[in-house]
Design a protein around this motif. Sequence first.
Motif, PDB file in Angstrom:
ATOM      1  N   ILE A 187      -2.466  -9.908   7.992  1.00  0.00           N
ATOM      2  CA  ILE A 187      -3.841  -9.390   7.999  1.00  0.00           C
ATOM      3  C   ILE A 187      -4.857 -10.524   7.867  1.00  0.00           C
ATOM      4  N   ILE A 188      -4.609 -11.441   6.936  1.00  0.00           N
ATOM      5  CA  ILE A 188      -5.545 -12.571   6.765  1.00  0.00           C
ATOM      6  C   ILE A 188      -5.533 -13.460   8.006  1.00  0.00           C
ATOM      7  N   GLY A 189      -4.363 -13.645   8.615  1.00  0.00           N
ATOM      8  CA  GLY A 189      -4.279 -14.444   9.835  1.00  0.00           C
ATOM      9  C   GLY A 189      -5.073 -13.839  10.974  1.00  0.00           C
TER      10      GLY A 189
ATOM     11  N   LEU B  16      -3.706 -18.476  13.240  1.00  0.00           N
ATOM     12  CA  LEU B  16      -2.432 -18.356  13.938  1.00  0.00           C
ATOM     13  C   LEU B  16      -1.284 -18.769  13.026  1.00  0.00           C
ATOM     14  N   HIS B  17      -1.492 -19.827  12.266  1.00  0.00           N
ATOM     15  CA  HIS B  17      -0.461 -20.281  11.322  1.00  0.00           C
ATOM     16  C   HIS B  17      -0.164 -19.203  10.286  1.00  0.00           C
ATOM     17  N   LEU B  18      -1.201 -18.624   9.705  1.00  0.00           N
ATOM     18  CA  LEU B  18      -0.984 -17.561   8.720  1.00  0.00           C
ATOM     19  C   LEU B  18      -0.286 -16.355   9.340  1.00  0.00           C
TER      20      LEU B  18
ATOM     21  N   TYR C  38       3.354 -17.202   9.996  1.00  0.00           N
ATOM     22  CA  TYR C  38       4.061 -17.286   8.722  1.00  0.00           C
ATOM     23  C   TYR C  38       4.375 -15.892   8.194  1.00  0.00           C
ATOM     24  N   GLY C  39       3.428 -14.981   8.298  1.00  0.00           N
ATOM     25  CA  GLY C  39       3.653 -13.611   7.881  1.00  0.00           C
ATOM     26  C   GLY C  39       4.739 -12.929   8.696  1.00  0.00           C
ATOM     27  N   VAL C  40       4.721 -13.135  10.014  1.00  0.00           N
ATOM     28  CA  VAL C  40       5.761 -12.564  10.876  1.00  0.00           C
ATOM     29  C   VAL C  40       7.121 -13.140  10.492  1.00  0.00           C
ATOM     30  N   ASN C  41       7.158 -14.441  10.228  1.00  0.00           N
ATOM     31  CA  ASN C  41       8.406 -15.087   9.833  1.00  0.00           C
ATOM     32  C   ASN C  41       8.924 -14.518   8.509  1.00  0.00           C
TER      33      ASN C  41
END
Length: 171
Positions: free
Chosen positions: A23-25, A156-158, A161-164
């Motif tokens: 969500i934050i990403g 995009l990084h966040l 990272y969340g998906v990972n």
Amino acid sequence: MVSLNTSAHITSQIKKVAVLHIIIGIAAMLLAYYVGTFSAVILGLSILFYAILGLWFNRTLQQLGGPRTDPSSYWLFLVVGLMLSLFPGITLGLAALCLGGGLIINGAVGFKALKSTMGNKLWLKLRYLLSIGLGIAVILAGANGFSWLIGMLFGLHLFLYGVNLWINSQQ
């Protein structure tokens, strides 16, 4: 005796953190310009505080009879921190110019070296031409584009990272 399934509890906590990152990403990508500008201001404030602490430590060390050190680097950090904090647009524009110029120089030097040493490999030609094109695009985008790029990459990084986290919590 109550049996707690700690594995399921930890997995649910990881999934909550993953959703929060996603969500934050997404929010950071939608508000990329503001996130990039805000990150430049935060970086400027941290550099500014580092410089103030360095100058204070240097002065205190001298008062206690310690070795004399040159505080000029701290003054430089102070100026850079003030510039980033007070004028993020100017500083981001200068950063875009430096990054774009570096990409153009990298592409031009690589293209020249390619001709004299490695022959005519198509993928290397494309790589150096892409570097030149990306450098021109970064310079033309200026401070606003560079700020957008910082925010977009952060978001995009966040998100990734969340998906990972979500995917790895399934295993």
